[in-house]
Every structure is written in structure tokens, then in C-alpha cells.
Scaffold this motif. Structure first.
Motif, PDB file in Angstrom:
ATOM      1  N   ALA A 138       0.810  -1.220   0.000  1.00 51.07           N
ATOM      2  CA  ALA A 138       0.000   0.000   0.000  1.00 51.07           C
ATOM      3  C   ALA A 138       0.845   1.272   0.000  1.00 51.07           C
ATOM      4  CB  ALA A 138      -0.925   0.007   1.218  1.00 51.07           C
ATOM      5  N   TYR A 139       2.115   1.178   0.342  1.00 53.31           N
ATOM      6  CA  TYR A 139       2.952   2.371   0.426  1.00 53.31           C
ATOM      7  C   TYR A 139       3.018   3.107  -0.913  1.00 53.31           C
ATOM      8  CZ  TYR A 139       5.093   1.515   5.033  1.00 53.31           C
ATOM      9  OH  TYR A 139       5.336   1.359   6.377  1.00 53.31           O
ATOM     10  N   ARG A 140       3.092   4.428  -0.820  1.00 52.95           N
ATOM     11  CA  ARG A 140       3.369   5.277  -1.973  1.00 52.95           C
ATOM     12  C   ARG A 140       4.569   6.165  -1.645  1.00 52.95           C
ATOM     13  NH1 ARG A 140      -2.637   7.494  -3.691  1.00 52.95           N
ATOM     14  NH2 ARG A 140      -3.592   5.454  -4.125  1.00 52.95           N
ATOM     15  N   SER A 141       5.222   6.637  -2.673  1.00 55.54           N
ATOM     16  CA  SER A 141       6.337   7.566  -2.475  1.00 55.54           C
ATOM     17  C   SER A 141       5.823   8.881  -1.914  1.00 55.54           C
ATOM     18  CB  SER A 141       7.063   7.815  -3.799  1.00 55.54           C
ATOM     19  OG  SER A 141       7.540   6.597  -4.346  1.00 55.54           O
ATOM     20  N   VAL A 142       6.670   9.578  -1.168  1.00 52.67           N
ATOM     21  CA  VAL A 142       6.275  10.868  -0.599  1.00 52.67           C
ATOM     22  C   VAL A 142       7.227  11.965  -1.051  1.00 52.67           C
ATOM     23  CG1 VAL A 142       5.266   9.771   1.446  1.00 52.67           C
ATOM     24  CG2 VAL A 142       7.627  10.626   1.539  1.00 52.67           C
ATOM     25  N   GLU A 143       6.704  13.182  -1.033  1.00 50.83           N
ATOM     26  CA  GLU A 143       7.469  14.399  -1.265  1.00 50.83           C
ATOM     27  C   GLU A 143       7.455  15.206   0.028  1.00 50.83           C
ATOM     28  OE1 GLU A 143       9.143  15.127  -3.969  1.00 50.83           O
ATOM     29  OE2 GLU A 143       8.474  13.315  -5.035  1.00 50.83           O
ATOM     30  N   PRO A 144       8.347  16.193   0.168  1.00 51.17           N
ATOM     31  CA  PRO A 144       8.309  17.028   1.367  1.00 51.17           C
ATOM     32  C   PRO A 144       6.925  17.623   1.596  1.00 51.17           C
ATOM     33  CG  PRO A 144      10.315  17.454   0.138  1.00 51.17           C
ATOM     34  CD  PRO A 144       9.480  16.548  -0.724  1.00 51.17           C
ATOM     35  N   GLY A 145       6.449  17.517   2.830  1.00 51.02           N
ATOM     36  CA  GLY A 145       5.131  18.026   3.176  1.00 51.02           C
ATOM     37  C   GLY A 145       4.043  16.975   3.161  1.00 51.02           C
ATOM     38  N   ASP A 146       4.331  15.776   2.638  1.00 47.47           N
ATOM     39  CA  ASP A 146       3.348  14.688   2.671  1.00 47.47           C
ATOM     40  C   ASP A 146       3.278  14.107   4.076  1.00 47.47           C
ATOM     41  OD1 ASP A 146       2.631  14.940   0.029  1.00 47.47           O
ATOM     42  OD2 ASP A 146       3.956  13.349  -0.686  1.00 47.47           O
ATOM     43  N   TYR A 148       1.864  10.706   6.366  1.00 50.09           N
ATOM     44  CA  TYR A 148       1.262   9.395   6.584  1.00 50.09           C
ATOM     45  C   TYR A 148       0.579   9.376   7.941  1.00 50.09           C
ATOM     46  CZ  TYR A 148       2.872   6.400   2.737  1.00 50.09           C
ATOM     47  OH  TYR A 148       3.042   5.792   1.520  1.00 50.09           O
ATOM     48  N   ALA A 149      -0.537   8.645   8.010  1.00 46.73           N
ATOM     49  CA  ALA A 149      -1.229   8.411   9.274  1.00 46.73           C
ATOM     50  C   ALA A 149      -1.452   6.915   9.423  1.00 46.73           C
ATOM     51  CB  ALA A 149      -2.558   9.151   9.324  1.00 46.73           C
ATOM     52  N   LEU A 150      -0.956   6.348  10.518  1.00 46.66           N
ATOM     53  CA  LEU A 150      -1.144   4.944  10.861  1.00 46.66           C
ATOM     54  C   LEU A 150      -2.122   4.895  12.027  1.00 46.66           C
ATOM     55  CD1 LEU A 150      -0.138   1.948  10.484  1.00 46.66           C
ATOM     56  CD2 LEU A 150       1.502   2.450  12.321  1.00 46.66           C
ATOM     57  N   THR A 151      -3.231   4.186  11.857  1.00 44.93           N
ATOM     58  CA  THR A 151      -4.296   4.200  12.862  1.00 44.93           C
ATOM     59  C   THR A 151      -4.761   2.789  13.173  1.00 44.93           C
ATOM     60  OG1 THR A 151      -5.095   6.326  11.986  1.00 44.93           O
ATOM     61  CG2 THR A 151      -6.599   5.112  13.419  1.00 44.93           C
ATOM     62  N   TRP A 152      -4.958   2.520  14.455  1.00 43.20           N
ATOM     63  CA  TRP A 152      -5.735   1.358  14.893  1.00 43.20           C
ATOM     64  C   TRP A 152      -6.975   1.928  15.565  1.00 43.20           C
ATOM     65  CZ3 TRP A 152      -6.418  -3.615  14.161  1.00 43.20           C
ATOM     66  CH2 TRP A 152      -7.223  -4.318  15.054  1.00 43.20           C
ATOM     67  N   GLY A 154      -9.509   0.416  16.913  1.00 41.62           N
ATOM     68  CA  GLY A 154     -10.155  -0.517  17.819  1.00 41.62           C
ATOM     69  C   GLY A 154     -10.615  -1.778  17.123  1.00 41.62           C
ATOM     70  N   GLU A 155     -10.774  -1.698  15.802  1.00 44.22           N
ATOM     71  CA  GLU A 155     -11.205  -2.849  15.016  1.00 44.22           C
ATOM     72  C   GLU A 155     -10.357  -3.055  13.765  1.00 44.22           C
ATOM     73  OE1 GLU A 155     -15.288  -2.271  14.070  1.00 44.22           O
ATOM     74  OE2 GLU A 155     -15.982  -2.501  16.142  1.00 44.22           O
ATOM     75  N   ALA A 156      -9.806  -1.974  13.236  1.00 43.95           N
ATOM     76  CA  ALA A 156      -9.091  -2.074  11.956  1.00 43.95           C
ATOM     77  C   ALA A 156      -7.794  -1.283  11.998  1.00 43.95           C
ATOM     78  CB  ALA A 156      -9.975  -1.562  10.817  1.00 43.95           C
ATOM     79  N   LEU A 157      -6.826  -1.766  11.231  1.00 45.02           N
ATOM     80  CA  LEU A 157      -5.550  -1.079  11.017  1.00 45.02           C
ATOM     81  C   LEU A 157      -5.661  -0.314   9.710  1.00 45.02           C
ATOM     82  CD1 LEU A 157      -2.517  -0.615  11.681  1.00 45.02           C
ATOM     83  CD2 LEU A 157      -2.045  -2.712  10.381  1.00 45.02           C
ATOM     84  N   LEU A 158      -5.370   0.987   9.757  1.00 46.25           N
ATOM     85  CA  LEU A 158      -5.544   1.848   8.599  1.00 46.25           C
ATOM     86  C   LEU A 158      -4.245   2.583   8.297  1.00 46.25           C
ATOM     87  CD1 LEU A 158      -8.871   3.477   9.846  1.00 46.25           C
ATOM     88  CD2 LEU A 158      -8.674   1.501   8.313  1.00 46.25           C
ATOM     89  N   LEU A 159      -3.960   2.745   7.014  1.00 50.49           N
ATOM     90  CA  LEU A 159      -2.843   3.577   6.570  1.00 50.49           C
ATOM     91  C   LEU A 159      -3.398   4.582   5.577  1.00 50.49           C
ATOM     92  CD1 LEU A 159       0.284   4.073   6.569  1.00 50.49           C
ATOM     93  CD2 LEU A 159       0.352   2.642   4.500  1.00 50.49           C
ATOM     94  N   ALA A 160      -3.095   5.862   5.807  1.00 51.12           N
ATOM     95  CA  ALA A 160      -3.564   6.915   4.902  1.00 51.12           C
ATOM     96  C   ALA A 160      -2.408   7.842   4.577  1.00 51.12           C
ATOM     97  CB  ALA A 160      -4.706   7.704   5.536  1.00 51.12           C
ATOM     98  N   LEU A 161      -2.458   8.402   3.374  1.00 48.44           N
ATOM     99  CA  LEU A 161      -1.471   9.386   2.935  1.00 48.44           C
ATOM    100  C   LEU A 161      -2.225  10.659   2.571  1.00 48.44           C
ATOM    101  CD1 LEU A 161       1.427  10.190   2.153  1.00 48.44           C
ATOM    102  CD2 LEU A 161       0.982   9.240  -0.133  1.00 48.44           C
ATOM    103  N   ASN A 162      -1.929  11.728   3.291  1.00 48.22           N
ATOM    104  CA  ASN A 162      -2.607  13.015   3.061  1.00 48.22           C
ATOM    105  C   ASN A 162      -4.124  12.869   3.085  1.00 48.22           C
ATOM    106  OD1 ASN A 162      -0.054  14.217   2.739  1.00 48.22           O
ATOM    107  ND2 ASN A 162      -0.054  13.780   0.541  1.00 48.22           N
TER     108      ASN A 162
END
Length: 200
Positions: A138-146, A148-152, A154-162
Motif C-alpha cells: 500500500a505504500y506510496r512515495s512521498v514528497e516534502p510536506g506529505d 502518513y497516518a497509521l491508525t488502529w 479498535g477494530e481495523a488497522l488503517l494507513l492513509a497518505l494526506n
């Protein structure tokens, strides 16, 4: 340096009671919006978050430095009903990282694999590998200012970019392993972990 305090008077008498009451009223108003954010080297993080009905409260924030480079700013959040840091538990929690340099997606994946293998040992690492491989894709490349948010939640593990969700999984063991990279007993940097956990 604080300015000297002078007692305000009107025609030689103390200010009227109405002025004093107005000052008390203004003092009781909510804090300004900028008090609802913290800043780390120009990067701002909210002190309160809500996502999909789950609230999060800021625990700590800091800078991650690698050798001579300042790599990223980070902030760690937990469900507000849990005041003490518990980053490896099953409570809702969130880690945000905003980057100062460009990083390729493959480099994120490699660093994540290497970090977990080193911290978990070969047997536990192998057990997590299928879920980890799905996460790493799921990873994507990042530029300065991007960011990432890693969240649990309580039920699911989430990864978000911007703010864009890239991954959703349901493995709490993988969640704790990933949070442990920065917040566990053997993190990437002790000073960054301690800052995120509000220890300094």
C-alpha cells in the motif's frame, strides 16, 4: 520581558465595575484556534482529532533525526478515555508522520520489513509476513510536506497518505508491531519515542 503593570484609572478612580465584569467574561471565553494545534518545526498537528466517529487526543509530538538530517515530524494520539500512553495495547491510537524529504515507496517497504524482523525475531516475523506484505504494497512515495497516518481504530488497522486511505486490515498483532517501530521498547530512536509519549 513582561511589561510593568499599571493600574488603569478613570479621572483618578478605579475602572467601573462593568469594565471589570467584561474583562472576566473575556477571560472565560474558549482559547483561540491556535491553542488547538501544536507546531513542530513548521509542521502543525491538531490536539484533538475525530475520524469515523472515533476521537483521538494528542499525547506527544517531536522530531525524528537521522544522523545529520531531520527526517520528519510526528505526533501520537490515543482515545481520550485512556490518559496514559499505551501504544502497544488494543485501544484506538494514531501516529502521524510528516516528511521533510522525498522517500520512495520501496524504501518504506524495505525499512518496515527490516525493522520488524529485527524487533520481532524470525519466528514472529514469519507469522506476520503475509499481512505485512499486503500492508507494504500500500505504500506510496512521498514528497516534502506529505503526511502518513497509521491508525488502529479498535477494530481495523488503517494507513492513509494526506487523508487518502491506502490500506485497511484487521490484524491487531501487525498493528502493535508497526506502532512498536517508533513506540516500543526498542524503537528507532529513544528520544523520538519519549517525545511522542509525552515523557519530555
Amino acid at each position: 520581558m513582561p511589561r510593568p503593570v499599571h493600574r488603569a484609572r478613570s479621572h483618578g478612580h478605579p475602572l467601573p465595575l462593568t469594565v471589570l465584569l467584561l474583562a472576566l467574561l473575556l477571560a472565560s471565553l474558549p482559547l483561540r484556534a491556535d491553542a488547538e494545534r501544536v507546531e513542530v518545526r513548521g509542521v502543525q498537528f491538531a490536539t484533538q482529532l475525530e475520524e469515523a466517529g472515533q476521537s483521538y487526543r494528542l499525547i506527544g509530538h517531536g522530531l525524528f533525526r537521522y544522523m545529520i538530517w531531520t527526517a520528519y515530524a510526528g505526533a501520537y494520539y490515543q482515545a481520550p478515555e485512556v490518559p496514559e500512553p499505551a501504544p502497544l495495547s488494543d485501544i484506538p491510537r494514531r501516529l502521524e508522520l510528516e516528511y521533510f524529504h522525498a522517500i520512495e515507496a520501496d524504501d518504506f517497504a524495505t525499512a518496515t520489513r527490516d525493522s520488524l524482523r529485527e524487533r520481532l525475531g524470525e519466528t514472529a516475523y514469519r507469522e506476520l509476513l503475509p499481512a505485512l506484505n499486503a500492508f507494504n504494497r500500500a505504500y506510496r512515495s512521498v514528497e516534502p510536506g506529505d503526511r502518513y497516518a497509521l491508525t488502529w481504530d479498535g477494530e481495523a488497522l488503517l494507513l492513509a497518505l494526506n487523508g487518502e486511505r491506502l490500506y485497511r486490515g484487521d490484524d491487531p498483532t501487525l498493528a502493535s508491531a508497526l506502532f512498536g517501530i517508533w513506540l516500543g521498547e526498542s524503537p528507532l530512536r529513544d528520544d523520538f519515542r519519549d517525545a511522542l509519549l509525552g515523557r519530555r
